[in-house]
Every structure is written in structure tokens, then in C-alpha cells.
Design a protein around this motif. Structure first.
Motif, short mmCIF file in Angstrom:
data_model
loop_
_atom_site.label_atom_id
_atom_site.label_comp_id
_atom_site.label_asym_id
_atom_site.label_seq_id
_atom_site.Cartn_x
_atom_site.Cartn_y
_atom_site.Cartn_z
N PRO A 1 39.99 18.91 44.55
CA PRO A 1 41.08 18.12 45.13
C PRO A 1 42.21 17.91 44.13
O PRO A 1 41.98 17.55 42.97
N GLY A 2 43.43 18.18 44.56
CA GLY A 2 44.58 17.98 43.72
C GLY A 2 44.84 19.06 42.70
O GLY A 2 45.78 18.96 41.90
N LYS A 3 44.02 20.10 42.72
CA LYS A 3 44.20 21.20 41.77
C LYS A 3 44.50 22.50 42.50
O LYS A 3 44.28 22.62 43.69
N GLN A 4 44.99 23.47 41.73
CA GLN A 4 45.29 24.78 42.31
C GLN A 4 44.01 25.56 42.55
O GLN A 4 43.01 25.40 41.84
N ARG A 5 44.06 26.40 43.56
CA ARG A 5 42.93 27.29 43.83
C ARG A 5 42.87 28.34 42.72
O ARG A 5 43.89 28.92 42.34
N GLU A 6 41.67 28.58 42.22
CA GLU A 6 41.53 29.54 41.11
C GLU A 6 40.50 30.61 41.44
O GLU A 6 39.53 30.35 42.18
N LEU A 7 40.72 31.78 40.88
CA LEU A 7 39.80 32.88 41.10
C LEU A 7 38.47 32.62 40.42
O LEU A 7 38.42 32.22 39.26
N VAL A 8 37.39 32.88 41.14
CA VAL A 8 36.04 32.84 40.56
C VAL A 8 35.59 34.27 40.27
O VAL A 8 35.20 34.60 39.16
N ALA A 9 35.63 35.11 41.29
CA ALA A 9 35.20 36.49 41.14
C ALA A 9 35.80 37.32 42.26
O ALA A 9 36.03 36.81 43.36
N ARG A 10 36.00 38.59 41.96
CA ARG A 10 36.61 39.49 42.94
C ARG A 10 35.97 40.86 42.79
O ARG A 10 35.56 41.25 41.69
N ILE A 11 35.90 41.59 43.91
CA ILE A 11 35.32 42.93 43.89
C ILE A 11 36.15 43.84 44.79
O ILE A 11 36.52 43.45 45.90
N THR A 12 36.46 45.03 44.32
CA THR A 12 37.22 45.97 45.11
C THR A 12 36.29 46.74 46.05
O THR A 12 35.06 46.66 45.94
N SER A 13 36.88 47.52 46.94
CA SER A 13 36.08 48.32 47.85
C SER A 13 35.26 49.36 47.08
O SER A 13 34.21 49.81 47.56
N GLY A 14 35.71 49.72 45.90
CA GLY A 14 34.99 50.68 45.07
C GLY A 14 33.98 50.06 44.14
O GLY A 14 33.31 50.76 43.37
N GLY A 15 33.87 48.72 44.19
CA GLY A 15 32.85 48.04 43.40
C GLY A 15 33.30 47.53 42.03
O GLY A 15 32.47 47.06 41.25
N ASN B 1 40.48 45.88 51.36
CA ASN B 1 40.64 46.27 49.97
C ASN B 1 39.72 45.41 49.11
O ASN B 1 38.55 45.69 48.93
N GLY B 2 40.22 44.34 48.55
CA GLY B 2 39.40 43.46 47.72
C GLY B 2 38.81 42.32 48.51
O GLY B 2 39.37 41.88 49.51
N MET B 3 37.67 41.84 48.05
CA MET B 3 37.08 40.61 48.59
C MET B 3 36.70 39.74 47.40
O MET B 3 36.31 40.25 46.35
N GLY B 4 36.83 38.45 47.59
CA GLY B 4 36.55 37.60 46.45
C GLY B 4 36.29 36.16 46.81
O GLY B 4 36.35 35.77 47.98
N TRP B 5 35.99 35.40 45.79
CA TRP B 5 35.73 33.97 45.92
C TRP B 5 36.68 33.21 44.99
O TRP B 5 36.88 33.58 43.83
N TYR B 6 37.23 32.14 45.54
CA TYR B 6 38.08 31.24 44.79
C TYR B 6 37.49 29.84 44.94
O TYR B 6 36.70 29.59 45.84
N ARG B 7 37.89 28.95 44.05
CA ARG B 7 37.44 27.57 44.19
C ARG B 7 38.60 26.64 43.92
O ARG B 7 39.55 26.98 43.22
N GLN B 8 38.46 25.45 44.50
CA GLN B 8 39.55 24.48 44.41
C GLN B 8 38.99 23.07 44.44
O GLN B 8 38.22 22.72 45.33
#
Length: 120
Positions: free
Chosen positions: A41-55, A32-39
Motif C-alpha cells: 500500500p502506498g508504494k509502486q508496483r515492482e517486478l518480482v520475476a519475469r519469464i519470456t516465451s522462450g524461457g 510474449n512475457g509473463m511475470g509477477w509483480y508485487r505492491q
């Protein structure tokens, strides 16, 4: 067995560019979706960018206009082009594949992470 294989991290000066790649390998029917997160040290993982199968894409406000996510569905690969990098972009970046359908069912997967370091 599904694996997400990441590449492209490294050290770059502020203002420079990097391109991250993440390939999902294994007997995959669909993702379905693919994306990148970043984290950091000591912090929560956060969304950077995401893309669905439809773009359809969405980005964190902090990277809009600088980062571009793209995807090759035939190769189950997602890319993150990062331009005008800033020191505050320094983090471990993780690839995510959402709702991956295989012969054993549907689940999410994470990559092992790749370090991006931006020097000032």
C-alpha cells in the motif's frame, strides 16, 4: 476477452513456501512475457520475476535464490515458487501477461492480485 486468473496466495510463517499460479484464459494466439509483480500500500508496483516465451528469466535481487518462475506455454500459465519466505515478502502479488495477441490486437493484461502474508 482475456482474463488472468491467479491463485495460491495466503498466510505462511517465515521460512515457509508458497506457490502462485496465474492462468491466462480467452482466445489467445500468443503471449510474449509473463511475470509477477508485487505492491505494498502506498508504494509502486515492482517486478518480482519475469519469464519470456522462450524461457529466459529475470528476478529482483531481493528474491534471487529463493523464488523460481516457470511457465507452461501450452496452458498459458505462469507459476512462482516462493521458498524461504521472509516477512518483507508480504505484499499483494500481481500477475502480468505482456504483448498478448488475440483477434482484436496486442496488449498487456494484469491479474486481480493475490495477497501473500509472511508472519515472523
Amino acid at each position: 476477452q482475456v482474463q488472468l486468473v491467479e491463485s495460491g496466495g495466503g498466510l505462511v510463517q517465515a521460512g515457509g513456501s508458497l506457490r502462485l499460479s496465474c492462468a491466462a484464459t480467452g482466445s489467445i494466439f500468443s503471449i510474449n512475457g509473463m511475470g509477477w509483480y508485487r505492491q505494498a500500500p502506498g508504494k509502486q508496483r515492482e517486478l518480482v520475476a519475469r519469464i519470456t516465451s522462450g524461457g529466459i528469466t529475470n528476478y529482483a535481487d531481493s528474491v534471487k535464490g529463493r523464488f523460481t518462475i516457470s511457465r507452461d506455454n501450452g496452458r498459458n500459465t505462469v507459476y512462482l515458487q516462493m521458498n524461504s519466505l521472509k516477512p518483507e515478502d508480504t505484499d499483494a502479488y500481481y500477475c502480468n501477461a505482456n504483448a498478448v495477441r488475440t483477434t482484436t490486437g496486442v496488449r498487456d493484461y494484469w491479474g486481480q492480485g493475490t495477497q501473500v502474508t509472511v508472519s515472523s
